[in-house]
Design a protein around this motif. Structure first.
Motif, mmCIF file in Angstrom:
data_model
loop_
_atom_site.group_PDB
_atom_site.id
_atom_site.type_symbol
_atom_site.label_atom_id
_atom_site.label_comp_id
_atom_site.label_asym_id
_atom_site.label_seq_id
_atom_site.Cartn_x
_atom_site.Cartn_y
_atom_site.Cartn_z
ATOM 1 N N TYR A 1 -8.267 6.642 0.272
ATOM 2 C CA TYR A 1 -7.709 7.543 0.561
ATOM 3 C C TYR A 1 -6.810 8.179 -0.355
ATOM 4 O O TYR A 1 -6.577 9.588 0.526
ATOM 5 C CB TYR A 1 -6.988 5.909 2.042
ATOM 6 C CG TYR A 1 -7.063 5.591 3.690
ATOM 7 C CD1 TYR A 1 -7.706 6.429 3.840
ATOM 8 C CD2 TYR A 1 -7.970 4.714 3.429
ATOM 9 C CE1 TYR A 1 -8.495 6.156 5.872
ATOM 10 C CE2 TYR A 1 -8.604 3.881 4.806
ATOM 11 C CZ TYR A 1 -8.923 4.323 5.509
ATOM 12 O OH TYR A 1 -9.349 4.380 6.491
ATOM 13 N N VAL A 2 -6.021 7.997 -0.604
ATOM 14 C CA VAL A 2 -5.316 9.062 -0.899
ATOM 15 C C VAL A 2 -6.509 10.067 -2.103
ATOM 16 O O VAL A 2 -5.963 11.424 -2.162
ATOM 17 C CB VAL A 2 -4.143 8.063 -2.158
ATOM 18 C CG1 VAL A 2 -4.185 9.652 -3.513
ATOM 19 C CG2 VAL A 2 -3.210 7.650 -1.747
ATOM 20 N N ASN B 1 0.586 -0.986 0.269
ATOM 21 C CA ASN B 1 -0.177 -0.098 -0.206
ATOM 22 C C ASN B 1 0.500 0.961 -0.048
ATOM 23 O O ASN B 1 0.025 2.177 -0.261
ATOM 24 C CB ASN B 1 -0.855 -0.149 1.086
ATOM 25 C CG ASN B 1 -2.544 -0.864 0.557
ATOM 26 O OD1 ASN B 1 -2.431 -1.427 -0.394
ATOM 27 N ND2 ASN B 1 -3.238 -0.607 1.654
ATOM 28 N N VAL C 1 -0.136 4.437 -2.320
ATOM 29 C CA VAL C 1 -0.068 5.927 -2.379
ATOM 30 C C VAL C 1 0.785 6.097 -3.139
ATOM 31 O O VAL C 1 0.531 6.931 -2.986
ATOM 32 C CB VAL C 1 0.651 6.120 -0.521
ATOM 33 C CG1 VAL C 1 0.734 7.109 -0.475
ATOM 34 C CG2 VAL C 1 -1.238 4.863 0.245
ATOM 35 N N GLY D 1 -3.360 5.308 4.148
ATOM 36 C CA GLY D 1 -3.787 4.648 3.405
ATOM 37 C C GLY D 1 -2.693 3.632 3.007
ATOM 38 O O GLY D 1 -2.844 2.403 2.386
ATOM 39 N N SER E 1 -3.870 10.617 5.017
ATOM 40 C CA SER E 1 -4.554 10.055 4.824
ATOM 41 C C SER E 1 -3.528 9.434 3.849
ATOM 42 O O SER E 1 -3.715 7.647 3.857
ATOM 43 C CB SER E 1 -5.663 11.136 3.007
ATOM 44 O OG SER E 1 -4.657 11.510 2.751
ATOM 45 N N GLU E 2 -2.342 9.387 3.559
ATOM 46 C CA GLU E 2 -0.878 8.881 2.843
ATOM 47 C C GLU E 2 -1.024 7.720 4.258
ATOM 48 O O GLU E 2 -0.504 7.158 3.979
ATOM 49 C CB GLU E 2 0.206 10.245 2.291
ATOM 50 C CG GLU E 2 -0.761 10.955 1.523
ATOM 51 C CD GLU E 2 1.020 11.760 1.247
ATOM 52 O OE1 GLU E 2 2.059 11.148 1.640
ATOM 53 O OE2 GLU E 2 0.806 12.659 0.336
ATOM 54 N N SER F 1 -6.508 1.919 -0.768
ATOM 55 C CA SER F 1 -5.619 2.945 -0.982
ATOM 56 C C SER F 1 -5.104 4.458 -1.388
ATOM 57 O O SER F 1 -5.739 5.008 -1.617
ATOM 58 C CB SER F 1 -3.558 2.633 -0.840
ATOM 59 O OG SER F 1 -3.885 2.059 -2.234
#
Length: 363
Positions: free
Chosen positions: A342-343, A272, A276, A332, A328-329, A339
């Motif tokens: 989230y990105v 991930n 990301v 993720g 978020s990174e 991921s």
């Protein structure tokens, strides 16, 4: 393209470049203050070498990083000025809708996005590789420099039936010890090769095993072979042993995708951090459209307090975006999560904010 479009587009790009040129020297000054002692420790390190091998790549990396911030601030600055000079009032009185008013802004955002996409996917990774190579040589201490050098307790699936295990491997000397290779037929072990030491020869991409022993398992008997030295070939290189998220920043996107695909086939559990990095290279440039809408909507109407109020509000929003992006990174990169979602979460959140501000400004 009308005269007013050319006028706004020119102001957009000029202010954007001006803002970017202000931010970069500040970043360089801070970096020099932080690393000057490291530079002075190396008497053989010349001024032109520092510029050529480090600061040119430093500028490329941070210019690309600061693009969304510079764009956002630039749009707020010159749009606020248009509003304070009552130029926007003249435009709206000419029956120009807010949507039509955004047209030159979107042209500018498209130019910035295209440049940022090309840099993110192809230019910045190669630049980051050179910059980090310089840092490993002249800036980082020995512990930091050795972080990517040693691999411990590493297992890897080479094919559907072949697995390897290495107790310790030095990627700088291309040597390690306690190597094991196992070949299975389904769940049944067919052969096992162990060696006290393993060395990789880059010249011909072969491995040398020292003090090796191989056990071949048949239906009714086993055969054991051994020797002091043997040259053989495996479907991996020392580079494949290093799974660090920092390495993803040094790979162009085509190489990164190939690396992710091979790693998935080899059974690496969590990629991930690499995903990301790949998704971020697209999501961040495309945020230029979202940030442009937000900035124009904030500065479109004349406010009490003028540009200062708009700028303070804009910088607050920008830093919240950066904060949400970093969160978020990190989330993720956790194993088992989506991921991609989230990105893109910061863009989704601020995209909703942009839609709200757009509808409000249009009224």
């Amino acid at each position: 393209m009308k005269i007013i479009d050319k006028y706004i587009l020119k102001r957009y790009l000029v202010t954007f470049l001006f803002t970017l040129l202000i931010l970069i020297p500040i970043a360089i000054a801070i970096d020099i203050a932080e690393k000057i002692d490291n530079f002075l420790e190396h008497v053989d390190l010349g001024f032109y070498q520092i510029i050529d091998e480090y600061y040119i790549n430093f500028v490329i990396y941070y210019a690309n990083t600061f693009m969304p911030l510079a764009l956002f601030i630039a749009v707020i600055l010159f749009t606020s000025k248009l509003s304070n000079n009552t130029e926007i009032i003249a435009i709206t009185n000419a029956k120009v809708s807010f949507t039509r008013f955004l047209y030159p802004y979107f042209l500018g955002a498209t130019l910035v996005t295209v440049v940022s996409l090309l840099m993110n996917h192809f230019v910045v990774p190669n630049s980051s590789k050179e910059r980090k190579k310089f840092e490993n040589t002249y800036v980082r201490n020995k512990w930091q420099a050795n972080e990517l050098k040693y691999v411990k307790e590493f297992s890897l699936q080479l094919t559907d039936s072949t697995y390897i295990f290495i107790r310790n491997f030095n990627t700088e000397t291309n040597s390690g010890y306690d190597f094991t290779s196992e070949v299975y037929d389904g769940l049944k072990l067919k052969s096992k090769l162990v060696a006290d030491n393993i060395r990789f020869k880059p010249k011909d991409s072969t491995f040398t095993l020292l003090n090796w022993k191989k056990r071949q398992i048949y239906e009714n008997r086993d055969s054991i072979f051994s020797g002091n030295k043997i040259d053989t070939v495996f479907n991996f290189t020392p580079k494949d042993l290093i799974y660090k998220s920092a390495l993803a920043q040094e790979m162009p996107s085509n190489e990164l995708l190939t690396f992710i695909d091979i790693s998935k086939k080899r059974g690496v559990k969590n990629l991930n951090a690499y995903l990301v990095e790949f998704y971020k290279r697209t999501s961040l440039p495309l945020a230029s459209y979202i940030l442009t809408i937000i900035a124009v909507a904030l500065a479109f109407r004349k406010r009490r307090g003028g540009t200062g109020v708009n700028l303070a509000l804009g910088i607050g929003i920008m830093f919240f975006y950066v904060f949400l992006m970093k969160i978020s990174e990190v989330l993720g990169a956790v194993a088992g999560v989506n991921s991609l979602l989230y990105v893109w979460l910061p863009n989704i959140f601020f995209g909703c904010l942009a839609i709200y501000l757009y509808n409000n400004a249009r009224k």
